[in-house]
Design a protein around this motif. Sequence first.
Motif, PDB file in Angstrom:
ATOM      1  N   ARG A 168      12.905 -24.896 -19.972  1.00  0.00           N
ATOM      2  CA  ARG A 168      12.961 -23.318 -20.276  1.00  0.00           C
ATOM      3  C   ARG A 168      12.383 -22.840 -18.889  1.00  0.00           C
ATOM      4  N   VAL A 169      12.591 -21.497 -18.645  1.00  0.00           N
ATOM      5  CA  VAL A 169      12.200 -20.798 -17.431  1.00  0.00           C
ATOM      6  C   VAL A 169      10.565 -20.801 -17.832  1.00  0.00           C
ATOM      7  N   ASN A 170       9.770 -21.073 -16.847  1.00  0.00           N
ATOM      8  CA  ASN A 170       8.333 -20.855 -16.916  1.00  0.00           C
ATOM      9  C   ASN A 170       7.661 -20.498 -15.584  1.00  0.00           C
ATOM     10  N   TRP A 171       6.250 -20.484 -15.490  1.00  0.00           N
ATOM     11  CA  TRP A 171       5.553 -19.674 -14.336  1.00  0.00           C
ATOM     12  C   TRP A 171       5.935 -20.216 -13.062  1.00  0.00           C
ATOM     13  N   ARG A 172       6.852 -21.266 -12.885  1.00  0.00           N
ATOM     14  CA  ARG A 172       7.149 -21.483 -11.514  1.00  0.00           C
ATOM     15  C   ARG A 172       8.008 -20.422 -10.974  1.00  0.00           C
ATOM     16  N   ILE A 173       8.505 -19.638 -11.341  1.00  0.00           N
ATOM     17  CA  ILE A 173       9.268 -18.398 -10.756  1.00  0.00           C
ATOM     18  C   ILE A 173       8.561 -17.337 -10.352  1.00  0.00           C
ATOM     19  N   ILE A 174       7.137 -17.403 -10.493  1.00  0.00           N
ATOM     20  CA  ILE A 174       6.221 -16.317  -9.971  1.00  0.00           C
ATOM     21  C   ILE A 174       6.253 -16.369  -8.508  1.00  0.00           C
ATOM     22  N   LEU A 175       6.119 -17.455  -7.921  1.00  0.00           N
ATOM     23  CA  LEU A 175       5.738 -17.602  -6.471  1.00  0.00           C
ATOM     24  C   LEU A 175       7.227 -17.119  -5.844  1.00  0.00           C
ATOM     25  N   PRO A 176       8.531 -17.345  -6.074  1.00  0.00           N
ATOM     26  CA  PRO A 176       9.681 -16.995  -5.401  1.00  0.00           C
ATOM     27  C   PRO A 176       9.725 -15.502  -5.505  1.00  0.00           C
ATOM     28  N   LEU A 177       9.449 -14.894  -6.870  1.00  0.00           N
ATOM     29  CA  LEU A 177       9.696 -13.650  -7.208  1.00  0.00           C
ATOM     30  C   LEU A 177       8.476 -12.814  -6.299  1.00  0.00           C
ATOM     31  N   GLY A 178       7.355 -13.364  -6.334  1.00  0.00           N
ATOM     32  CA  GLY A 178       6.349 -12.731  -5.234  1.00  0.00           C
ATOM     33  C   GLY A 178       6.915 -12.678  -3.935  1.00  0.00           C
ATOM     34  N   LEU A 179       7.700 -13.652  -3.354  1.00  0.00           N
ATOM     35  CA  LEU A 179       7.988 -13.708  -2.214  1.00  0.00           C
ATOM     36  C   LEU A 179       9.220 -12.659  -1.803  1.00  0.00           C
ATOM     37  N   MET A 180       9.895 -12.637  -2.940  1.00  0.00           N
ATOM     38  CA  MET A 180      10.982 -11.493  -2.890  1.00  0.00           C
ATOM     39  C   MET A 180      10.371 -10.187  -2.863  1.00  0.00           C
ATOM     40  N   ALA A 181       9.615  -9.819  -3.552  1.00  0.00           N
ATOM     41  CA  ALA A 181       8.841  -8.458  -3.484  1.00  0.00           C
ATOM     42  C   ALA A 181       8.220  -8.388  -2.263  1.00  0.00           C
ATOM     43  N   LEU A 182       7.603  -9.369  -1.693  1.00  0.00           N
ATOM     44  CA  LEU A 182       6.924  -8.973  -0.215  1.00  0.00           C
ATOM     45  C   LEU A 182       7.837  -8.926   0.792  1.00  0.00           C
ATOM     46  N   ASP A 183       9.283  -9.685   0.625  1.00  0.00           N
ATOM     47  CA  ASP A 183      10.307  -9.390   1.572  1.00  0.00           C
ATOM     48  C   ASP A 183      10.636  -7.932   1.526  1.00  0.00           C
ATOM     49  N   ASP A 184      11.044  -7.557   0.260  1.00  0.00           N
ATOM     50  CA  ASP A 184      11.563  -6.060   0.155  1.00  0.00           C
ATOM     51  C   ASP A 184      10.554  -5.165   0.616  1.00  0.00           C
ATOM     52  N   ALA A 185       8.939  -5.473   0.446  1.00  0.00           N
ATOM     53  CA  ALA A 185       8.214  -4.364   1.006  1.00  0.00           C
ATOM     54  C   ALA A 185       8.412  -4.525   2.454  1.00  0.00           C
ATOM     55  N   ASP A 186       8.447  -5.624   3.097  1.00  0.00           N
ATOM     56  CA  ASP A 186       8.528  -5.489   4.432  1.00  0.00           C
ATOM     57  C   ASP A 186       9.672  -4.728   4.920  1.00  0.00           C
ATOM     58  N   HIS A 187      10.878  -4.937   4.212  1.00  0.00           N
ATOM     59  CA  HIS A 187      11.845  -4.183   4.682  1.00  0.00           C
ATOM     60  C   HIS A 187      11.867  -2.767   4.569  1.00  0.00           C
TER      61      HIS A 187
END
Length: 198
Positions: A168-187
């Motif tokens: 099942r999906v677990n807490w490990r998706i938090i890091l890639p989601l956080g990195l995607m959010a930071l990348d969007d914020a940078d753009h």
Amino acid sequence: MLTLTCPIKTPVHRIGAGPKLLGLAVVSVALFQLQSPLLVGAALCATAAVYLAFGWQFARHGAALLRPLWLFLVILALWHLWTGDIAAGAVLAGKMLIAVALANLVTMTTQLAEMIAVVERTTAPLARFGLSPRALAVAIALVIRFTPVLMDKAALLGQAWRARSQHRVNWRIILPLGLMALDDADHVAEAIRARGGL
């Protein structure tokens, strides 16, 4: 970027952002004074009736925006079942649902530009202390606009996880989601700077 404004027009769309936000604040304060499960249940039914009064499609759109609350409601339910205070848990869950549904009603029926203008007007006195009302308004607008974007990206990450794993999906998706959010914020920051900044 997406907006939470609903394309289905209702009479509430014609009310200005200021009165709607003021009404939301007053109703929210009154809501959190309620302690009776019956009164909270009645308020929840009234909120649902308001959504349904504008049509089934509008109500479905509003209900879809409440999906992120399910985890909080499950945690509340488990905690109050464990403590044995089910009535208090029901009151708290009902208040949370009503408050978020009413806030969604405001964002669904208000153009983002109107909200930015209201925030700028109400925070204008803070300019004396060095805080830019424009920057604050844009920050609030970005939070509102990017919330559904991040929710969609989290759903896509969950689908990618399920396609590659039997677990099942677990807490490990938090890091890639956080990195995607930071990348969007940078753009977005680059785009704002390219247009002259704030």
